[in-house]
Design a protein around this motif. Structure first.
Motif, PDB file in Angstrom:
ATOM      1  N   ILE A 127       3.834  -8.750  -4.260  1.00 35.25           N
ATOM      2  CA  ILE A 127       4.783  -7.722  -3.809  1.00 35.25           C
ATOM      3  C   ILE A 127       4.643  -7.595  -2.296  1.00 35.25           C
ATOM      4  O   ILE A 127       3.538  -7.349  -1.784  1.00 35.25           O
ATOM      5  N   ALA A 128       5.768  -7.804  -1.609  1.00 32.39           N
ATOM      6  CA  ALA A 128       5.720  -7.873  -0.143  1.00 32.39           C
ATOM      7  C   ALA A 128       6.893  -7.122   0.471  1.00 32.39           C
ATOM      8  O   ALA A 128       7.882  -6.831  -0.205  1.00 32.39           O
ATOM      9  N   SER A 129       6.755  -6.823   1.751  1.00 34.04           N
ATOM     10  CA  SER A 129       7.861  -6.148   2.465  1.00 34.04           C
ATOM     11  C   SER A 129       8.067  -6.783   3.829  1.00 34.04           C
ATOM     12  O   SER A 129       7.234  -7.563   4.304  1.00 34.04           O
ATOM     13  N   PRO A 135       4.639   1.674   5.381  1.00 34.68           N
ATOM     14  CA  PRO A 135       3.298   1.587   4.768  1.00 34.68           C
ATOM     15  C   PRO A 135       2.560   0.303   5.142  1.00 34.68           C
ATOM     16  O   PRO A 135       3.164  -0.773   5.164  1.00 34.68           O
ATOM     17  N   THR A 136       1.280   0.417   5.404  1.00 36.15           N
ATOM     18  CA  THR A 136       0.521  -0.771   5.804  1.00 36.15           C
ATOM     19  C   THR A 136      -0.425  -1.239   4.707  1.00 36.15           C
ATOM     20  O   THR A 136      -1.053  -2.284   4.833  1.00 36.15           O
ATOM     21  N   ASP A 137      -0.586  -0.446   3.630  1.00 34.57           N
ATOM     22  CA  ASP A 137      -1.427  -0.912   2.518  1.00 34.57           C
ATOM     23  C   ASP A 137      -0.860  -0.434   1.185  1.00 34.57           C
ATOM     24  O   ASP A 137       0.056   0.395   1.152  1.00 34.57           O
ATOM     25  N   SER A 216       4.436 -13.086   8.840  1.00 36.68           N
ATOM     26  CA  SER A 216       5.880 -12.841   8.952  1.00 36.68           C
ATOM     27  C   SER A 216       6.334 -11.730   8.015  1.00 36.68           C
ATOM     28  O   SER A 216       7.434 -11.205   8.149  1.00 36.68           O
ATOM     29  N   ILE A 217       5.525 -11.460   6.988  1.00 39.50           N
ATOM     30  CA  ILE A 217       5.831 -10.375   6.035  1.00 39.50           C
ATOM     31  C   ILE A 217       4.513  -9.683   5.711  1.00 39.50           C
ATOM     32  O   ILE A 217       3.436 -10.200   6.044  1.00 39.50           O
ATOM     33  N   ARG A 218       4.589  -8.538   5.027  1.00 44.92           N
ATOM     34  CA  ARG A 218       3.342  -7.838   4.655  1.00 44.92           C
ATOM     35  C   ARG A 218       3.177  -7.839   3.132  1.00 44.92           C
ATOM     36  O   ARG A 218       4.132  -7.540   2.411  1.00 44.92           O
TER      37      ARG A 218
END
Ligand code: MLT
Length: 325
Positions: A127-129, A135-137, A216-218
């Motif tokens: 699951i990525a954004s 949100p960072t975590d 490039s994504i989180r």
């Protein structure tokens, strides 16, 4: 092939006369692998990697054809109608098994239209954004998306695709309704996630990992029971306090009626490819695995496929999902 020639071949095959000869000369021309999603996505990446290796064993080139649309069912329909001589095959994943519970009028009977060749890989979703999402975590991600669901866009590769099923499970788990955006595959969806045009994507580790490690994504969570060694800092869904187990798998298929010796030759080429250093190295980097040796047979693939068709029929019906279209 003309109808007369096809009928003559079918008659010879039914007598068991043509199959050994066919298999001996097979393949006599390049093999087409139909990928039911857009280029650049996980199914396409796996198909191209395998094709390169399988062509070495088979002595013919293996060409990928992307036939995207309708959650992967357009490509499956094309493969089901192909000449059953082994020169057109299909790579597909669990969406092939889930499709009859989601679509009316597929144009093929899922349980009988295909001859399973062998299982390819199995792995989790991530699951990525986009990087700009606040949100960072994982701890802050799930409350944030629950609160802001209506403002957020979640991409997927069409109804029944892995990314769609993952989005549905996430939405059920959080009791939140996202704006869904359908693409022809997660290749283009991932491009838009990187570009910031969409907010969230749950994709196979195969496609997600290169973008995560390239920053490039989180990534927030993986849907496997254990963390991935290539993403040691990304928690499992259970660690992140959510319940979402999802393991995907790909397999190769030929149209029904493909002679057994041809299927055996394709299965052997697949197994050789899966043991090649190039595939082993890439699968490790993608956080995806091959099946144990005992599950690499055609029979094991057929068994798993049938069980998955039944499993998705039951679970999607229980969730109140009705086939459409
Ligand atoms: C793809 O290759 O685009 C994916 O396998 C689609 C998906 O099932 O999410």
């Amino acid at each position: 092939m003309s109808m007369t020639k096809r009928a003559a071949l079918a008659a010879l095959l039914s007598l068991g006369l043509a199959a050994p000869a066919l298999a001996q000369s097979f393949p006599t021309k390049p093999i087409t692998v139909i990928v039911s999603f857009a280029a650049g996505g996980p199914s396409d990446v796996i198909a191209r990697l395998l094709g390169e290796q399988m062509s070495k064993t088979l002595g013919q080139s293996v060409v990928v054809e992307n036939v995207a649309g309708a959650g992967g069912t357009a490509g499956a329909k094309r493969a089901a109608a192909a000449e059953p001589d082994g020169h057109t095959i299909l790579i597909h994943h669990l969406a092939l098994a889930a499709a009859p519970a989601l679509y009316n009028n597929l144009g093929y009977d899922t349980k009988t239209a295909f001859a399973p060749i062998g299982l390819v890989n199995t792995g989790p979703m991530v699951i990525a954004s986009k990087l700009a999402l606040p949100p960072t975590d994982a701890k802050s991600f799930f409350p944030y998306i629950k609160e802001n669901a209506e403002k957020l866009t979640v991409a997927h590769a069409g109804v029944g695709s892995n990314s769609h099923l993952c989005a549905v499970l996430m939405s059920q788990q959080l009791g939140a309704k996202f704006n869904q955006v359908a693409y022809r595959g997660t290749g283009p969806a991932m491009n838009d996630l990187v570009g910031g045009q969409i907010d969230i994507l749950c994709d196979q580790s195969t496609s997600a990992i290169p973008q995560i490690t390239g920053k490039s994504i989180r990534a927030y969570a993986v849907t496997s029971a254990q963390r991935l060694s290539v993403l040691p800092d990304v928690p499992t869904m259970a660690e992140a306090g959510a319940k979402l187990d999802m393991t995907i798998w790909h397999g190769l298929y030929a149209p029904k009626g493909t002679p057994a010796p041809v299927l055996d030759k394709l299965n052997a080429a697949l197994r050789t490819a899966l043991k090649s250093p190039a595939v082993i190295e890439k699968f490790q980097a993608f956080g995806t695995s091959t099946f144990p040796e005992s599950e690499m047979t055609r029979e094991a693939h057929a068994k798993l496929f049938e069980a998955e068709v039944d499993k998705w029929a039951t679970s999607l019906a229980a969730a109140g999902v009705k086939p459409q279209g």
